[in-house]
Design a protein around this motif. Structure first.
Motif, PDB file in Angstrom:
ATOM      1  N   UNK A 239       3.641  -4.307 -12.501  1.00  0.00           N
ATOM      2  CA  UNK A 239       4.817  -3.865 -13.290  1.00  0.00           C
ATOM      3  C   UNK A 239       5.464  -2.473 -12.978  1.00  0.00           C
ATOM      4  N   UNK A 240       4.636  -1.503 -13.190  1.00  0.00           N
ATOM      5  CA  UNK A 240       4.896  -0.178 -13.036  1.00  0.00           C
ATOM      6  C   UNK A 240       5.421   0.344 -11.562  1.00  0.00           C
ATOM      7  N   UNK A 241       5.080  -0.318 -10.684  1.00  0.00           N
ATOM      8  CA  UNK A 241       5.622  -0.114  -9.437  1.00  0.00           C
ATOM      9  C   UNK A 241       6.828  -0.921  -9.125  1.00  0.00           C
TER      10      UNK A 241
ATOM     11  N   UNK B 134       0.872  -1.106   0.072  1.00  0.00           N
ATOM     12  CA  UNK B 134       0.005   0.156  -0.043  1.00  0.00           C
ATOM     13  C   UNK B 134       0.786   1.214   0.004  1.00  0.00           C
ATOM     14  N   UNK B 135       0.429   2.297  -0.819  1.00  0.00           N
ATOM     15  CA  UNK B 135       1.318   3.505  -0.803  1.00  0.00           C
ATOM     16  C   UNK B 135       0.443   4.562  -0.818  1.00  0.00           C
ATOM     17  N   UNK B 136       1.151   5.997  -0.588  1.00  0.00           N
ATOM     18  CA  UNK B 136       0.621   7.032  -0.576  1.00  0.00           C
ATOM     19  C   UNK B 136       0.042   7.540  -1.795  1.00  0.00           C
TER      20      UNK B 136
ATOM     21  N   UNK C 226       9.325   9.265  -7.193  1.00  0.00           N
ATOM     22  CA  UNK C 226       8.176   8.671  -6.564  1.00  0.00           C
ATOM     23  C   UNK C 226       7.299   7.935  -7.446  1.00  0.00           C
ATOM     24  N   UNK C 227       6.598   7.048  -6.976  1.00  0.00           N
ATOM     25  CA  UNK C 227       5.707   6.237  -7.936  1.00  0.00           C
ATOM     26  C   UNK C 227       4.296   6.972  -8.065  1.00  0.00           C
ATOM     27  N   UNK C 228       4.248   7.334  -9.397  1.00  0.00           N
ATOM     28  CA  UNK C 228       2.790   7.993  -9.606  1.00  0.00           C
ATOM     29  C   UNK C 228       1.950   6.896 -10.471  1.00  0.00           C
ATOM     30  N   UNK C 229       0.959   6.390  -9.760  1.00  0.00           N
ATOM     31  CA  UNK C 229       0.196   5.162 -10.567  1.00  0.00           C
ATOM     32  C   UNK C 229      -0.635   5.778 -11.593  1.00  0.00           C
TER      33      UNK C 229
END
Length: 403
Positions: A296-298, A279-281, A312-315
Motif C-alpha cells: 500500500x505505502x509504496x 526491490x528498492x534502495x 523518496x519512498x521511506x519504508x
C-alpha cells in the motif's frame, strides 16, 4: 490525454490506481489483472475465508462499482503477454494497449515442489490466490491427514487453520527450527509450543524426500529421515518469488525482483514498480518487502511520483500473523541483531525486542498490541531504550517515547 496502465490487480495495483485518482489524475487509467475477480485481500484467504467465516464479497478491497465510478478501466481475467518499452505498449494476446506511463504491481508467486518429487500430484496445494484456496477447501475437513512443507509464517498459518478444522497435521521444516530465516529462537519456541498444544506435529531438521501418489493423487510422503506418512493432502509453504518475468522480457533491470530507484522508477523512465515484485534502495543496499503495508505505502508513493511529486519512498516495515487465538505483530527489520530482550505482559502476552548493539531494530509482539505500537514508534523515531528498561515489567513503555 495521458494514459497510465497498471499491470497487476492486487493490493499494490488497487492502491496505486485509487491514489492516482485521489491525487487528481484525470487521464485514462487502466488496471489489468490476470485473476477473474476484482482486487481482493490475500491475508484472510487462508484464515477467515478458508474457515468459512468470510464471504467472497468481503474479500474485495473495494466494491466492484468503485472502478467504474472512478473511471478506472478494470480488466480482470486478462494476462499481459508482453511489454514493448520502445513503443510504449503492452499486449494482451493479440490486443495492443498504448501507455504514457506504466506501473508494474505484479506481486509474487509461490514456490512449488518439483514434479520430480511429486509436486504435480493432485492434492498438493499452495496458498496464494483465491483459486488456490478454493481448490483446497474441500480437503480441509475433520479427520483428514495433512503434510505442511515449510515452517515459515505461511506454513504455520496453514497448519493453524487445518488444525482448527480437525485435520491431523504434520509440519516439516528442513532448517534446525521453524521461522529460522525470519525470527529469533525465542519466537520459534513460542510458536512451536503453541502449535504442539493444538496437536500439530512439528518436525524440524527434516525435509521432504518425495511424495507418493496413486492414480495421480498424493497418498503419502517419504521424509528425509526415511520415515513415511500417509496423507490426504499437502500444503506447500516454502516461500514466494517476485513476479518479474514480464519486466525481464522488457529488458528492465532485475535484482531480487524489479529494481527501482528511491522514487519507484525502474531502469526505463516510463515504467514504475511497487509491492512484492519491486526491490528498492535501503540502508546502503537493496531490499524487497513482502507485506500488505509495504504494498500500500509504496504503491501510493509511486502514484504520487508518477504525477511529479519526487518523494523518496521511506519504508516503515510492519507485519502480522494470526494463528489460533494469537496475533503476532512485528515492527521493524531484525537483520543484524545480536541480542533479544524478552518482555512479559498481562494475560500471557509477550514481546521480543531485537537489538544490534545498543540499537533497537525490531519487535515481535504476541497478543501485545501496546508493546507493538510503542516499539514501532520507537523504531520509526530512531530511539533505542536501554534493554534493561524493556525487560523490566515495571517500566512504563509509553514513558520511553518522551524526548
Amino acid at each position: 490525454m495521458s494514459h497510465i496502465v497498471v499491470i497487476g490487480a492486487g493490493q499494490a495495483g488497487a492502491s496505486l490506481v485509487a491514489k492516482l485518482r485521489n491525487s487528481g489524475f484525470e487521464g485514462e487509467l487502466t488496471l489489468i489483472g490476470a485473476e477473474p475477480v476484482p482486487p481482493y485481500q490475500r491475508p484472510p484467504l487462508s484464515k477467515a475465508y478458508l474457515l468459512g467465516d468470510m464471504e467472497l464479497e468481503r474479500l474485495y478491497l473495494r466494491p466492484e462499482s468503485f472502478y467504474a465510478d472512478q473511471n478506472i478501466t478494470l480488466r480482470t481475467g486478462a494476462t499481459v503477454t508482453a511489454i514493448d518499452p520502445a513503443a510504449r505498449t503492452v499486449a494482451i494476446g493479440d490486443e495492443v494497449i498504448s501507455y504514457d506511463q506504466l506501473a508494474l504491481t505484479t506481486g509474487s508467486e509461490p514456490r512449488r515442489l518439483p514434479a520430480a518429487i511429486g509436486g504435480d500430484l493432485d492434492g498438493v496445494h499452495v496458498v496464494r490466490t483465491l483459486s488456490d484456496v478454493d481448490a483446497m477447501a474441500s480437503a480441509v475437513t475433520e479427520g483428514a491427514r495433512a503434510l505442511i512443507v515449510g515452517g515459515g509464517y505461511i506454513g504455520l498459518e496453514a497448519a493453524a487453520v487445518a488444525a482448527k478444522r480437525g485435520v491431523k497435521v504434520t509440519l516439516v521444516e528442513m532448517a534446525d527450527r521453524i521461522l529460522q530465516r525470519v525470527a529469533a529462537p525465542e519466537t520459534s519456541d513460542y510458536f512451536r509450543a503453541l502449535h504442539s498444544g493444538h496437536g500439530v506435529e512439528i518436525r524440524e531438521g527434516v525435509g521432504l524426500d518425495r511424495l507418493n501418489g496413486s492414480d495421480g493423487r498424493v497418498v503419502g510422503a517419504v521424509l528425509s529421515d526415511g520415515s513415511e506418512i500417509d496423507l490426504d493432502f499437502v500444503i506447500v509453504g516454502v516461500g514466494i518469488a517476485p513476479s518479474g518475468a514480464l519486466a525481464e522480457q522488457a529488458g528492465l533491470t532485475i535484482d531480487n525482483g524489479i529494481a527501482v530507484d528511491e522514487m519507484g522508477r525502474t531502469s526505463d523512465p516510463s515504467i514504475w514498480a511497487a509491492g512484492d515484485c519491486a526491490s528498492f534502495p535501503h540502508a546502503g543496499g537493496r531490499i524487497r518487502l513482502e507485506s500488505v503495508p509495504n504494498a500500500i505505502d509504496q504503491a501510493e508513493c509511486v502514484a504520487e511520483n508518477m504525477l511529479g511529486a519526487a518523494r523518496p519512498y521511506i519504508p516503515r516495515p510492519w507485519f502480522w500473523s494470526d494463528q489460533y487465538d494469537v496475533k503476532l505483530q512485528i515492527a521493524g527489520l531484525n537483520s543484524g541483531y545480536d541480542r533479544v530482550v524478552t518482555r512479559h505482559g498481562d494475560k500471557g502476552s509477550v514481546s521480543f525486542w531485537y537489538y544490534a548493539g545498543d540499537t533497537l531494530r525490531a519487535v515481535d509482539a504476541m497478543n501485545d498490541p501496546r508493546g507493538y505500537m510503542i516499539g514501532k514508534r520507537l523504531i520509526e523515531a530512531g530511539k533505542s531504550p536501554a534493554p534493561d528498561d524493556i525487560a523490566n515489567p515495571q517500566t512504563d513503555l509509553k514513558s520511553l517515547l518522551r524526548p
